[in-house]
Design a protein around this motif. Sequence first.
Motif, short mmCIF file in Angstrom:
data_model
loop_
_atom_site.label_atom_id
_atom_site.label_comp_id
_atom_site.label_asym_id
_atom_site.label_seq_id
_atom_site.Cartn_x
_atom_site.Cartn_y
_atom_site.Cartn_z
N VAL A 117 -82.17 -10.19 62.14
CA VAL A 117 -81.94 -9.31 63.29
C VAL A 117 -83.25 -8.65 63.72
O VAL A 117 -83.54 -8.54 64.92
CB VAL A 117 -80.88 -8.25 62.93
N ASP A 118 -84.05 -8.24 62.77
CA ASP A 118 -85.33 -7.61 63.11
C ASP A 118 -86.23 -8.59 63.87
O ASP A 118 -86.89 -8.21 64.84
CB ASP A 118 -86.03 -7.13 61.84
N ASP A 119 -86.25 -9.83 63.44
CA ASP A 119 -87.04 -10.84 64.15
C ASP A 119 -86.58 -10.98 65.60
O ASP A 119 -87.41 -11.10 66.52
CB ASP A 119 -86.94 -12.18 63.43
N ILE A 120 -85.27 -10.98 65.81
CA ILE A 120 -84.73 -11.14 67.16
C ILE A 120 -85.07 -9.93 68.01
O ILE A 120 -85.48 -10.06 69.18
CB ILE A 120 -83.21 -11.36 67.09
N ALA A 121 -84.90 -8.74 67.47
CA ALA A 121 -85.20 -7.53 68.24
C ALA A 121 -86.65 -7.50 68.70
O ALA A 121 -86.96 -7.16 69.84
CB ALA A 121 -84.87 -6.30 67.40
N ARG A 122 -87.55 -7.87 67.82
CA ARG A 122 -88.96 -7.90 68.19
C ARG A 122 -89.23 -8.99 69.22
O ARG A 122 -90.08 -8.83 70.11
CB ARG A 122 -89.81 -8.12 66.94
N ALA A 123 -88.51 -10.11 69.09
CA ALA A 123 -88.73 -11.23 70.01
C ALA A 123 -88.35 -10.88 71.45
O ALA A 123 -88.94 -11.42 72.39
CB ALA A 123 -87.95 -12.46 69.55
N VAL A 124 -87.37 -9.99 71.63
CA VAL A 124 -86.98 -9.60 72.99
C VAL A 124 -87.80 -8.42 73.50
O VAL A 124 -87.56 -7.93 74.61
CB VAL A 124 -85.47 -9.31 73.10
N GLY A 125 -88.74 -7.94 72.69
CA GLY A 125 -89.65 -6.89 73.15
C GLY A 125 -89.30 -5.49 72.75
O GLY A 125 -89.84 -4.53 73.31
N LEU A 126 -88.40 -5.32 71.77
CA LEU A 126 -88.05 -3.98 71.31
C LEU A 126 -89.07 -3.49 70.28
O LEU A 126 -89.57 -4.27 69.47
CB LEU A 126 -86.65 -3.98 70.70
N ALA A 127 -89.35 -2.20 70.30
CA ALA A 127 -90.31 -1.61 69.37
C ALA A 127 -89.55 -0.93 68.23
O ALA A 127 -88.68 -0.09 68.48
CB ALA A 127 -91.19 -0.59 70.09
N PRO A 128 -89.85 -1.27 66.98
CA PRO A 128 -89.16 -0.63 65.84
C PRO A 128 -89.37 0.88 65.85
O PRO A 128 -90.45 1.38 66.14
CB PRO A 128 -89.82 -1.27 64.63
N HIS A 129 -88.30 1.61 65.53
CA HIS A 129 -88.37 3.08 65.50
C HIS A 129 -87.97 3.63 64.13
O HIS A 129 -88.72 4.38 63.52
CB HIS A 129 -87.46 3.65 66.58
N ASP A 130 -86.79 3.30 63.66
CA ASP A 130 -86.30 3.72 62.35
C ASP A 130 -85.49 2.58 61.75
O ASP A 130 -84.97 1.73 62.48
CB ASP A 130 -85.39 4.95 62.45
N ARG A 131 -85.38 2.61 60.43
CA ARG A 131 -84.45 1.71 59.75
C ARG A 131 -83.81 2.50 58.63
O ARG A 131 -84.49 3.01 57.74
CB ARG A 131 -85.16 0.46 59.21
N CYS A 132 -82.51 2.64 58.71
CA CYS A 132 -81.77 3.47 57.77
C CYS A 132 -80.67 2.63 57.11
O CYS A 132 -80.36 1.53 57.56
CB CYS A 132 -81.13 4.66 58.49
N VAL A 133 -80.11 3.18 56.06
CA VAL A 133 -78.90 2.60 55.47
C VAL A 133 -77.78 3.62 55.63
O VAL A 133 -77.97 4.81 55.38
CB VAL A 133 -79.08 2.20 53.99
N ALA A 134 -76.65 3.15 56.11
CA ALA A 134 -75.48 4.00 56.29
C ALA A 134 -74.45 3.62 55.22
O ALA A 134 -74.01 2.48 55.16
CB ALA A 134 -74.90 3.81 57.69
N LEU A 135 -74.11 4.57 54.39
CA LEU A 135 -73.22 4.28 53.27
C LEU A 135 -71.79 4.08 53.76
O LEU A 135 -71.34 4.74 54.70
CB LEU A 135 -73.27 5.41 52.25
N THR A 136 -71.11 3.14 53.12
CA THR A 136 -69.71 2.87 53.46
C THR A 136 -68.77 3.24 52.32
O THR A 136 -67.58 2.96 52.38
CB THR A 136 -69.53 1.39 53.83
N SER A 137 -69.30 3.86 51.28
CA SER A 137 -68.50 4.38 50.18
C SER A 137 -69.17 5.67 49.72
O SER A 137 -70.34 5.91 50.01
CB SER A 137 -68.39 3.36 49.04
#
Length: 244
Positions: free
Chosen positions: A192-212
């Motif tokens: 997903v990160d590769d695709i986002a960069r390929a369409v020209g998006l600039a990384p801002h944050d990367r978090c983990v959201a707990l599901t338990s």
Amino acid sequence: MANIVPDSRPISRPTSAWATGEIGQTEQLADRYVAATRTAMVAMTPAIARRCILTYTAPGATVLDPNPTAGIALTEAARTGRHAVGIQPRQPQWQSVCDANLDLAWLAGAPAPARTLTGIADPQVANLPAAVDLVLTGVLLDRDGGHYNRALLDLYDDLRGVIDWVWPGGYVIITCRAWHTSRGLLDLPGEVDDIARAVGLAPHDRCVALTSPIRLRPGSAATHIDVMIYIVCQGRAPCLSLRA
């Protein structure tokens, strides 16, 4: 009815891990979503969607999901006073689920309308209240990771189709998780990160959201979904037909 994430403002800037799993998934669905929504919660839960929306938008903002599946992002946007805009799910079986969840939000008094477009060329695009403030979408695979490449190509097409609808400096958030299959572990967040960069998006944050819930016992671990946050570059201008 469980309050998934408190509505009080402001929410602080995100940390590396979000405690979005303290309320069980059954409680998150109760009275708010139809039962068929549960399958889509492996890619995005109501608690995660609400946390993203409250953190990265203000009331009255426009939130778009270009492939809403069960409509979790759209439903939480509508319930929190944002304009929710979706494009019809690529998988037709999700349309009735998405519509039912949006109907429940409307019956519960959601203050903002939700609209579903037939595609990026839908004439209703010209009637949207403003350019998009947040694109929020989840990447959902089937149980064994089938159609993996198809899902990635669809995500690329979805992002490329709507990136020019977003205000410069607006956010694109993609939720997903690594996928365990009989063939091994699929690194979906990395793809997903590769695709986002390929369409020209600039990384801002990367978090983990707990599901338990967070457990304090040694050796225990909370499951999570990756939350990948990007910014639309300032040099872009939103589509003129979306201006207020």
